[in-house]
Design a protein around this motif. Structure first.
Motif, PDB file in Angstrom:
ATOM      1  N   ALA A 160       2.336  -1.512   4.375  1.00 35.46           N
ATOM      2  CA  ALA A 160       2.212  -0.076   4.136  1.00 35.46           C
ATOM      3  C   ALA A 160       3.643   0.427   4.148  1.00 35.46           C
ATOM      4  CB  ALA A 160       1.414   0.586   5.242  1.00 35.46           C
ATOM      5  N   THR A 161       4.051   1.130   3.112  1.00 41.07           N
ATOM      6  CA  THR A 161       5.476   1.472   3.060  1.00 41.07           C
ATOM      7  C   THR A 161       5.738   2.769   2.318  1.00 41.07           C
ATOM      8  OG1 THR A 161       7.683   0.630   2.550  1.00 41.07           O
ATOM      9  CG2 THR A 161       5.956   0.146   0.959  1.00 41.07           C
ATOM     10  N   HIS A 162       6.855   3.391   2.668  1.00 41.24           N
ATOM     11  CA  HIS A 162       7.358   4.543   1.918  1.00 41.24           C
ATOM     12  C   HIS A 162       8.623   4.175   1.141  1.00 41.24           C
ATOM     13  CE1 HIS A 162       4.497   7.413   3.388  1.00 41.24           C
ATOM     14  NE2 HIS A 162       4.755   7.093   4.643  1.00 41.24           N
ATOM     15  N   GLU A 163       9.054   2.909   1.275  1.00 37.01           N
ATOM     16  CA  GLU A 163      10.259   2.455   0.575  1.00 37.01           C
ATOM     17  C   GLU A 163       9.841   2.022  -0.826  1.00 37.01           C
ATOM     18  OE1 GLU A 163      13.294   2.451   1.870  1.00 37.01           O
ATOM     19  OE2 GLU A 163      12.772   2.919   3.945  1.00 37.01           O
ATOM     20  N   MET A 164       9.813   2.981  -1.759  1.00 41.17           N
ATOM     21  CA  MET A 164       9.274   2.689  -3.088  1.00 41.17           C
ATOM     22  C   MET A 164      10.109   1.660  -3.835  1.00 41.17           C
ATOM     23  SD  MET A 164       6.555   4.248  -3.162  1.00 41.17           S
ATOM     24  CE  MET A 164       5.907   5.292  -1.892  1.00 41.17           C
ATOM     25  N   GLY A 165      11.418   1.779  -3.699  1.00 38.71           N
ATOM     26  CA  GLY A 165      12.294   0.834  -4.395  1.00 38.71           C
ATOM     27  C   GLY A 165      12.004  -0.585  -3.946  1.00 38.71           C
ATOM     28  N   PHE A 166      11.805  -0.725  -2.639  1.00 36.28           N
ATOM     29  CA  PHE A 166      11.532  -2.039  -2.077  1.00 36.28           C
ATOM     30  C   PHE A 166      10.162  -2.548  -2.533  1.00 36.28           C
ATOM     31  CE2 PHE A 166      10.056  -4.707   1.494  1.00 36.28           C
ATOM     32  CZ  PHE A 166      11.017  -5.694   1.410  1.00 36.28           C
ATOM     33  N   ALA A 167       9.184  -1.641  -2.511  1.00 35.94           N
ATOM     34  CA  ALA A 167       7.839  -2.018  -2.953  1.00 35.94           C
ATOM     35  C   ALA A 167       7.886  -2.530  -4.386  1.00 35.94           C
ATOM     36  CB  ALA A 167       6.898  -0.816  -2.848  1.00 35.94           C
ATOM     37  N   ARG A 168       8.651  -1.840  -5.188  1.00 35.80           N
ATOM     38  CA  ARG A 168       8.768  -2.213  -6.602  1.00 35.80           C
ATOM     39  C   ARG A 168       9.385  -3.600  -6.743  1.00 35.80           C
ATOM     40  NH1 ARG A 168      11.489   2.059 -10.603  1.00 35.80           N
ATOM     41  NH2 ARG A 168      10.435   1.382 -12.499  1.00 35.80           N
ATOM     42  N   GLU A 169      10.349  -3.880  -5.848  1.00 34.74           N
ATOM     43  CA  GLU A 169      11.079  -5.143  -5.945  1.00 34.74           C
ATOM     44  C   GLU A 169      10.257  -6.340  -5.473  1.00 34.74           C
ATOM     45  OE1 GLU A 169      14.524  -5.226  -3.414  1.00 34.74           O
ATOM     46  OE2 GLU A 169      14.341  -7.417  -3.272  1.00 34.74           O
ATOM     47  N   VAL A 170       9.595  -6.198  -4.305  1.00 30.22           N
ATOM     48  CA  VAL A 170       9.003  -7.397  -3.703  1.00 30.22           C
ATOM     49  C   VAL A 170       7.526  -7.601  -3.989  1.00 30.22           C
ATOM     50  CG1 VAL A 170      10.632  -7.448  -1.787  1.00 30.22           C
ATOM     51  CG2 VAL A 170       8.439  -6.288  -1.505  1.00 30.22           C
ATOM     52  N   SER A 171       6.799  -6.546  -4.380  1.00 30.49           N
ATOM     53  CA  SER A 171       5.356  -6.732  -4.343  1.00 30.49           C
ATOM     54  C   SER A 171       4.819  -7.462  -5.562  1.00 30.49           C
ATOM     55  CB  SER A 171       4.657  -5.385  -4.165  1.00 30.49           C
ATOM     56  OG  SER A 171       5.180  -4.467  -5.080  1.00 30.49           O
ATOM     57  N   SER A 172       3.723  -8.195  -5.321  1.00 32.82           N
ATOM     58  CA  SER A 172       2.996  -8.809  -6.424  1.00 32.82           C
ATOM     59  C   SER A 172       1.999  -7.797  -6.957  1.00 32.82           C
ATOM     60  CB  SER A 172       2.207 -10.027  -5.947  1.00 32.82           C
ATOM     61  OG  SER A 172       2.730 -10.545  -4.757  1.00 32.82           O
ATOM     62  N   LYS A 173       1.587  -6.892  -6.027  1.00 33.51           N
ATOM     63  CA  LYS A 173       0.577  -5.917  -6.416  1.00 33.51           C
ATOM     64  C   LYS A 173       0.825  -4.652  -5.609  1.00 33.51           C
ATOM     65  CE  LYS A 173      -3.931  -6.491  -5.274  1.00 33.51           C
ATOM     66  NZ  LYS A 173      -5.267  -7.075  -5.438  1.00 33.51           N
ATOM     67  N   VAL A 174       0.705  -3.510  -6.269  1.00 30.05           N
ATOM     68  CA  VAL A 174       0.859  -2.233  -5.578  1.00 30.05           C
ATOM     69  C   VAL A 174      -0.475  -1.506  -5.627  1.00 30.05           C
ATOM     70  CG1 VAL A 174       2.049  -0.005  -5.576  1.00 30.05           C
ATOM     71  CG2 VAL A 174       3.297  -2.078  -6.177  1.00 30.05           C
TER      72      VAL A 174
ATOM     73  N   LEU B 245       0.864  -1.168   0.000  1.00 32.10           N
ATOM     74  CA  LEU B 245       0.000   0.000   0.000  1.00 32.10           C
ATOM     75  C   LEU B 245       0.905   1.224   0.000  1.00 32.10           C
ATOM     76  CD1 LEU B 245      -2.421  -1.067   2.886  1.00 32.10           C
ATOM     77  CD2 LEU B 245      -2.652  -1.544   0.445  1.00 32.10           C
ATOM     78  N   ILE B 246       0.760   2.075  -1.014  1.00 32.84           N
ATOM     79  CA  ILE B 246       1.545   3.304  -1.041  1.00 32.84           C
ATOM     80  C   ILE B 246       0.582   4.483  -1.102  1.00 32.84           C
ATOM     81  CG2 ILE B 246       3.535   2.224  -2.147  1.00 32.84           C
ATOM     82  CD1 ILE B 246       2.631   3.608  -4.762  1.00 32.84           C
ATOM     83  N   GLY B 247       1.122   5.635  -0.805  1.00 33.12           N
ATOM     84  CA  GLY B 247       0.276   6.820  -0.832  1.00 33.12           C
ATOM     85  C   GLY B 247       0.758   7.827   0.192  1.00 33.12           C
ATOM     86  N   PRO B 248       0.279   9.071   0.089  1.00 35.57           N
ATOM     87  CA  PRO B 248       0.758  10.112   0.998  1.00 35.57           C
ATOM     88  C   PRO B 248       0.333   9.845   2.441  1.00 35.57           C
ATOM     89  CG  PRO B 248      -1.066  10.921  -0.330  1.00 35.57           C
ATOM     90  CD  PRO B 248      -0.714   9.586  -0.880  1.00 35.57           C
ATOM     91  N   SER B 249       0.974  10.544   3.377  1.00 30.28           N
ATOM     92  CA  SER B 249       0.617  10.402   4.788  1.00 30.28           C
ATOM     93  C   SER B 249      -0.855  10.742   4.969  1.00 30.28           C
ATOM     94  CB  SER B 249       1.436  11.367   5.638  1.00 30.28           C
ATOM     95  OG  SER B 249       2.785  11.138   5.438  1.00 30.28           O
ATOM     96  N   GLY B 250      -1.524   9.982   5.822  1.00 25.10           N
ATOM     97  CA  GLY B 250      -2.917  10.276   6.129  1.00 25.10           C
ATOM     98  C   GLY B 250      -3.885   9.723   5.108  1.00 25.10           C
ATOM     99  N   CYS B 251      -3.397   8.883   4.167  1.00 23.70           N
ATOM    100  CA  CYS B 251      -4.302   8.379   3.149  1.00 23.70           C
ATOM    101  C   CYS B 251      -5.036   7.134   3.615  1.00 23.70           C
ATOM    102  CB  CYS B 251      -3.548   8.085   1.855  1.00 23.70           C
ATOM    103  SG  CYS B 251      -2.430   6.691   2.000  1.00 23.70           S
ATOM    104  N   GLY B 252      -4.691   6.631   4.820  1.00 23.24           N
ATOM    105  CA  GLY B 252      -5.438   5.506   5.363  1.00 23.24           C
ATOM    106  C   GLY B 252      -4.734   4.160   5.313  1.00 23.24           C
ATOM    107  N   LYS B 253      -3.446   4.158   4.923  1.00 24.68           N
ATOM    108  CA  LYS B 253      -2.720   2.879   4.848  1.00 24.68           C
ATOM    109  C   LYS B 253      -2.703   2.160   6.187  1.00 24.68           C
ATOM    110  CE  LYS B 253       1.284   4.750   3.704  1.00 24.68           C
ATOM    111  NZ  LYS B 253       1.187   6.194   3.519  1.00 24.68           N
ATOM    112  N   SER B 254      -2.253   2.865   7.218  1.00 27.98           N
ATOM    113  CA  SER B 254      -2.132   2.245   8.540  1.00 27.98           C
ATOM    114  C   SER B 254      -3.489   1.859   9.082  1.00 27.98           C
ATOM    115  CB  SER B 254      -1.446   3.198   9.518  1.00 27.98           C
ATOM    116  OG  SER B 254      -0.131   3.406   9.115  1.00 27.98           O
ATOM    117  N   THR B 255      -4.463   2.735   8.916  1.00 28.30           N
ATOM    118  CA  THR B 255      -5.808   2.441   9.418  1.00 28.30           C
ATOM    119  C   THR B 255      -6.346   1.178   8.775  1.00 28.30           C
ATOM    120  OG1 THR B 255      -6.152   4.801   9.684  1.00 28.30           O
ATOM    121  CG2 THR B 255      -8.103   3.412   9.738  1.00 28.30           C
ATOM    122  N   LEU B 256      -6.118   1.034   7.463  1.00 27.12           N
ATOM    123  CA  LEU B 256      -6.610  -0.158   6.774  1.00 27.12           C
ATOM    124  C   LEU B 256      -6.000  -1.413   7.396  1.00 27.12           C
ATOM    125  CD1 LEU B 256      -8.237  -1.471   4.540  1.00 27.12           C
ATOM    126  CD2 LEU B 256      -6.306  -1.136   2.992  1.00 27.12           C
ATOM    127  N   LEU B 257      -4.671  -1.379   7.640  1.00 27.27           N
ATOM    128  CA  LEU B 257      -4.023  -2.548   8.234  1.00 27.27           C
ATOM    129  C   LEU B 257      -4.616  -2.839   9.612  1.00 27.27           C
ATOM    130  CD1 LEU B 257      -0.239  -2.086   7.349  1.00 27.27           C
ATOM    131  CD2 LEU B 257      -1.962  -3.452   6.195  1.00 27.27           C
TER     132      LEU B 257
END
Lengths: 376, 248
Positions: free
Chosen positions: B195-209, B35-47
């Protein structure tokens, strides 16, 4: 703004900052302070000599005239003479500073700093010595009236075994009450934190209890419990001794205080700790028991000990229901001898038991802080 | 049927601050969803909603087809199966590393102490912290604490692992030791939602963003598409800012 005129003008360059000259300022003279220090030391010694001779005369009036006592008294005043050492040092540093101020500012500064330090040292110790002197004067005033009323050594030694024995009653009361308070306070605190709508009546009753017993003076609680409950003639209650009523009353009162201490401790544990525990599948009760309360207890040791010290002191109140504790015993002795020295014994005993507790808690806090600095 | 099905989930704080405004998302078994997105977009709340730390106001969440949101759900049972790792580690400071890991298996799952300890030591050995089993959390670096926190969640054998910005509180040089564990878990087939801000990592490991904005999934897709060819305007703007900040 007009564009054309702006473009035609050459770009403005800020003028360089003018270099400011730095003149080292000579230090303010410390001579006045040093003179004051010399003055207070001199006054102290004068008053000390006066006191020493008064005390000697006072002792003589109660038939106590020994060479060593006189020597001791004037010896103390002689010790005060040592205060002249920093005072004179301060004065000489201050004069040297004044002389060198024009020649070497750095040297003058150092001398002034030393002069101030020495002068304040002399003044500080003089103030402390003066307080001791005033207390000494108070004791010996009016032909040692104060000293004899509160510190009649022969009476203190003579009645110590009676007061000491009665003090065990106080110890018994507070040790048992403290154990009960630890448990009872936690029960109330947890009840006040009962979750959900179903917990509302429990919270309400616990809150009402705390409000009642926090507002009720301990002496009234003891009076009502100690005199009232035996009159009810209920089973169990009618067989209880005054000491047991005292323990009950103090537990009820201090349970309310301590429950608030527990509650503040529990609430001071960051909610993220609860979130972490719940996320691992711990139930509400398990979270309290394994995660929140163990952390809370470490934090509440100092306020808890303060409440315990007050509880220990309030055991003296049980004399109102006729329990013969140390204070009651001492009052009996005091009225028989028309002298309060036995009450002084009780006072000293109470002070003596609290001091080690305070030190112990200091050590516990230090140890815990070392071990869990990161605490949630 | 997806392992985790999130359907039109709505959530607001105090009924006035809307955080999630109808999130729909599927997490398949063995998938890693970022899950990516700006602060306050609900990533943490969703988790936090997925494992029941927050209650939702509308919609539903299903685990293995079983509804796990709403009244009557045994949340303690749900949380046993859905692990979460927090941004600030949240280790228990009054317990040793070993006790942090074994507490829940012993008290919640009823494992024997020996059994829990054996498993904990095995997990600690995997993250090369078996030497630290007796230490208290404050003696560990942030990276080590976060690795222990991950292991603590793993000790419950979760079906899904939720990772809530687990590297955001770490010094940059400690980030990689934590991310290595996530890579490991991925290769073992652990289902994870990050939920992450590490975009490079997200790009590397995720099946879906999934790009979240204003409590809604604005765009989702494979990382190659989201990062190189974002279709939504907001996703583009967000990634543009990340690139300008030198974080991708």
């Amino acid at each position: 703004m007009d564009d054309t005129s702006d473009a035609s003008q050459p770009p403005r360059i800020r003028a360089p900052r003018p270099t400011r000259e730095w003149k080292p300022a000579p230090p303010k003279s410390a001579k006045g302070l040093a003179t004051a220090a010399l003055g207070v030391v001199a006054i102290l010694i004068a008053v000390g000599l006066l006191t020493a001779s008064t005390v000697r005369d006072g002792l003589a009036s109660v038939g106590f005239e020994e060479g060593w006592a006189t020597a001791g008294l004037f010896g103390i005043v002689a010790v005060f003479l040592l205060l002249f050492v920093p005072a004179l040092k301060g004065f000489s540093c201050a004069s040297r500073a004044d002389r060198t101020a024009k020649i070497d500012v750095a040297e003058a500064r150092a001398e002034t700093a030393a002069a101030r330090e020495q002068s304040w040292l002399a003044i500080g110790y003089t103030a402390a010595a003066a307080i001791v002197l005033i207390f000494g004067l108070f004791l010996v005033a009016n032909e040692v009236a104060v000293g004899r009323t509160f510190f009649d050594l022969s009476l203190i030694f003579e009645t110590f075994h009676l007061v000491g024995k009665a003090f065990w009653v106080n110890i018994e009361i507070f040790v048992i009450a403290e154990i009960l308070v630890l448990i009872w306070g936690l029960v109330i605190a947890v009840a006040r934190l009962a979750p959900g709508r179903a917990g509302a009546p429990v919270r309400l009753i616990a809150t009402a209890y705390v409000d009642l017993f926090r507002g009720l003076p301990a002496i009234i609680a003891i009076y009502l419990v100690g005199f009232g409950l035996p009159l009810t003639d209920l089973p169990i209650l009618r067989d209880m001794t005054p000491t047991m009523f005292a323990i009950l009353a103090l537990t009820l009162t201090y349970g309310a205080y301590v429950s608030e201490v527990y509650r503040s401790g529990i609430e001071s544990v960051h909610w993220s700790q609860t979130a972490a525990a719940r996320s691992l599948g711990f139930s509400h009760t398990q979270t309290l028991r394994f995660v929140v309360v163990p952390q809370a207890v470490r934090r509440i040791i100092p306020p808890l000990l303060n409440d315990f010290i007050s509880l220990q002191k309030d055991t003296a109140l049980v004399s109102v229901i006729g329990t013969v504790d140390a204070f009651n015993q001492a009052k009996i002795i005091a009225s028989n001898h028309f002298n309060l020295s036995s009450v002084t014994t009780v006072a000293v005993l109470f002070v003596l038991i609290t001091i080690p507790q305070a030190r112990l808690v200091d050590r516990l806090i230090e140890r815990d802080q070392k071990r869990m600095r990161a605490g949630g | 049927m997806a392992l985790v099905e999130i359907r039109d989930v709505r959530k607001s704080y105090g009924g006035v601050v809307p955080v999630l405004n109808g999130i729909t998302l599927d997490v398949e078994e063995h998938q890693v969803v970022c899950l990516i997105g700006p602060s306050g977009c609900g990533k943490s709340t969703l988790l936090r909603c997925i494992n029941g730390l927050e209650t939702i106001d509308g919609g539903e969440i299903r685990l293995h087809g079983d509804r796990v949101s709403g009244p009557g759900v045994d949340q303690d049972a749900l949380r046993r199966d859905v692990g979460i790792v927090f941004q600030s580690f949240n280790l228990f400071p009054h317990m040793s590393v070993l006790d942090n890991i074994t507490a829940a298996p012993v008290k919640v799952l009823g494992q024997s102490k020996a059994e829990a300890k054996e498993r904990a030591m095995e997990l600690l050995a995997r993250i090369r912290l078996d030497q630290k089993a007796g230490e208290f959390p404050d003696r560990l670096s942030g990276g080590q604490q976060q690795r222990v926190a991950i292991v603590r969640a793993l000790a419950m054998d979760p079906i899904v692992l939720l990772l809530d910005e687990i590297t955001s509180a770490l010094d940059p040089e400690l980030v990689s030791e934590v991310l290595d564990i996530v890579r490991d878990l991925r290769s073992e087939g652990m289902t994870m939602v990050l939920a992450t801000h590490e975009m490079g990592f997200a790009r590397e490991v995720s099946s879906k963003v999934c790009f979240l904005y204003g409590g809604v999934v604005h765009e989702e897709g494979p990382p190659s598409q989201i990062f190189s060819d974002p279709r939504d305007e907001r996703t583009r703007a967000f990634l543009q800012r990340i690139i300008e900040a030198g974080r991708l």
